[in-house]
Enzyme design. Structure first.
Site, short mmCIF file in Angstrom:
data_model
loop_
_atom_site.label_atom_id
_atom_site.label_comp_id
_atom_site.label_asym_id
_atom_site.label_seq_id
_atom_site.Cartn_x
_atom_site.Cartn_y
_atom_site.Cartn_z
N HIS A 1 0.86 -1.19 0.00
CA HIS A 1 0.00 0.00 0.00
C HIS A 1 0.89 1.24 0.00
CE1 HIS A 1 -3.81 2.15 0.74
NE2 HIS A 1 -3.11 2.94 1.54
N ASP B 1 0.98 5.38 -0.13
CA ASP B 1 0.20 6.60 0.13
C ASP B 1 0.88 7.82 -0.46
OD1 ASP B 1 -1.99 5.63 1.89
OD2 ASP B 1 -0.32 4.95 3.12
N MET C 1 0.59 11.80 -0.97
CA MET C 1 -0.11 12.98 -0.42
C MET C 1 0.51 14.25 -0.98
SD MET C 1 -0.07 11.90 3.56
CE MET C 1 -0.53 10.25 4.10
N HIS D 1 -2.65 4.75 -3.26
CA HIS D 1 -3.74 5.55 -2.68
C HIS D 1 -3.38 7.02 -2.87
CE1 HIS D 1 -5.87 6.69 1.40
NE2 HIS D 1 -6.45 7.26 0.36
N MET E 1 -3.91 10.72 -2.32
CA MET E 1 -4.57 11.74 -1.50
C MET E 1 -4.16 13.09 -2.07
SD MET E 1 -4.04 9.82 2.10
CE MET E 1 -2.87 8.72 1.34
N MET F 1 -11.79 4.99 4.54
CA MET F 1 -10.83 5.57 5.48
C MET F 1 -11.40 5.43 6.90
SD MET F 1 -8.32 6.37 3.67
CE MET F 1 -7.38 6.92 5.10
N GLY G 1 -0.62 6.20 12.13
CA GLY G 1 -0.58 6.14 13.59
C GLY G 1 -1.75 6.79 14.32
N ASP H 1 -8.63 1.37 5.71
CA ASP H 1 -7.33 2.06 5.79
C ASP H 1 -7.30 3.02 6.98
OD1 ASP H 1 -4.88 3.13 5.27
OD2 ASP H 1 -5.46 4.11 3.39
C1 DX5 Z 1 -3.44 7.60 6.02
C2 DX5 Z 1 -3.00 6.57 5.01
C3 DX5 Z 1 -2.85 5.23 5.57
C4 DX5 Z 1 -1.84 5.12 6.67
C5 DX5 Z 1 -2.32 4.07 7.62
O1 DX5 Z 1 -3.73 8.79 5.40
O2 DX5 Z 1 -3.91 6.48 3.95
O3 DX5 Z 1 -2.62 4.24 4.56
O4 DX5 Z 1 -0.56 4.80 6.22
O5 DX5 Z 1 -1.47 4.08 8.70
P1 DX5 Z 1 -1.84 3.41 10.09
O6 DX5 Z 1 -2.06 1.95 9.83
O7 DX5 Z 1 -0.64 3.70 10.92
O8 DX5 Z 1 -3.10 4.07 10.60
ZN ZN Z 2 -3.70 4.74 2.50
#
Ligand code: DX5
Ligand code: ZN
Length: 219
Positions: A34, A36, A38, A67, A69, A138, A146, A176
């Site tokens: 996965h 992320d 951003m 993913h 964002m 989400m 975290g 997620d």
């Molecule tokens: C948050 C991300 C997640 C994140 C999850 O915006 O989309 O994928 O990495 O992290 P944990 O498992 O630490 O909540």
């Molecule tokens: Zn994610």
């Protein structure tokens, strides 16, 4: 054979040892990587961009679940296809023409995913669900790893699963944010098909064992 997929989020990896952590996922019971991305606009954080995804792709042996964002994700669909993404999720809240974005992702040869923020009602997907391969629910506000799991997610998974079955769709439900060994089984029992876990995996002493534990709990 377990059917729930586990997708460790590399956001919680050690970026100074990214190759090591990607290989750790390769050599584990995980199903997807996965990733992320951003932009500091759609979410109040900047993670990493194309050069880092390219470096991950070079070492990864499992499907890349990207993913996004970011605002206006349409601009980068082809770029992520070229980088080797197999699943590309855009945010419902970032797409004015979601149906068109989904078609563009599929035309570029990827599975089409839609991520929903915690406040976005799953019923808004009623008219697109048959075109969606993965819905990423989400279970925290996107932007950071975290954070604590939002309990209302269980209700959302159940309603979404009911819609998927009613519509005869094949959509997978991915969860997620804040996934741990404490909620993994309950999420799967509610209808989840894919569990993303960042901190719980990478901040643990033995990430490979933690992935295995999640995989076994999820069944
Ligand atoms: C948050 C991300 C997640 C994140 C999850 O915006 O989309 O994928 O990495 O992290 P944990 O498992 O630490 O909540
Ligand atoms: Zn994610």
């Amino acid at each position: 054979m377990s059917k729930t997929k586990i997708a460790p989020s590399l956001l919680a990896a050690d970026f100074g040892n990214l190759q090591r952590d990607v290989e750790l996922v390769n050599n584990s019971a995980a199903d997807w990587h996965h990733i992320d991305v951003m932009d500091g606009v759609f979410v109040p954080n900047i993670s990493y961009g194309m050069p880092v995804v390219k470096a991950i792709a070079k070492h990864a042996t499992k499907p890349l679940d990207v993913h996004l964002m970011i605002v206006d994700p349409d601009r980068y669909i082809q770029t992520f296809a070229d980088l080797g993404a197999q699943i590309l999720s855009v945010h419902y809240e970032a797409c004015t023409h979601l149906h068109r974005s989904l078609q563009a992702i599929k035309s570029a040869g990827m599975k089409a995913g839609v991520a929903l923020n915690p406040h976005t009602n799953v019923q808004l997907l009623e008219d697109t669900i048959q075109d969606i391969d993965v819905v990423c629910l989400m279970s925290v506000n996107p932007g950071f790893g975290g954070q604590s799991f939002i309990e209302n997610t269980y209700t959302k998974v159940k309603s979404l699963k009911e819609m998927i079955i009613r519509k005869g769709a094949k959509t997978l439900i991915e969860i997620d944010g804040g996934v741990t060994s404490k909620n993994a089984k309950a999420l799967v029992d509610s209808g989840a098909d894919v569990l993303v876990a960042g901190s719980f995996v990478f901040k643990s002493k033995h990430p490979v064992d933690t992935i295995k534990e999640l995989k076994e709990l999820a069944g």
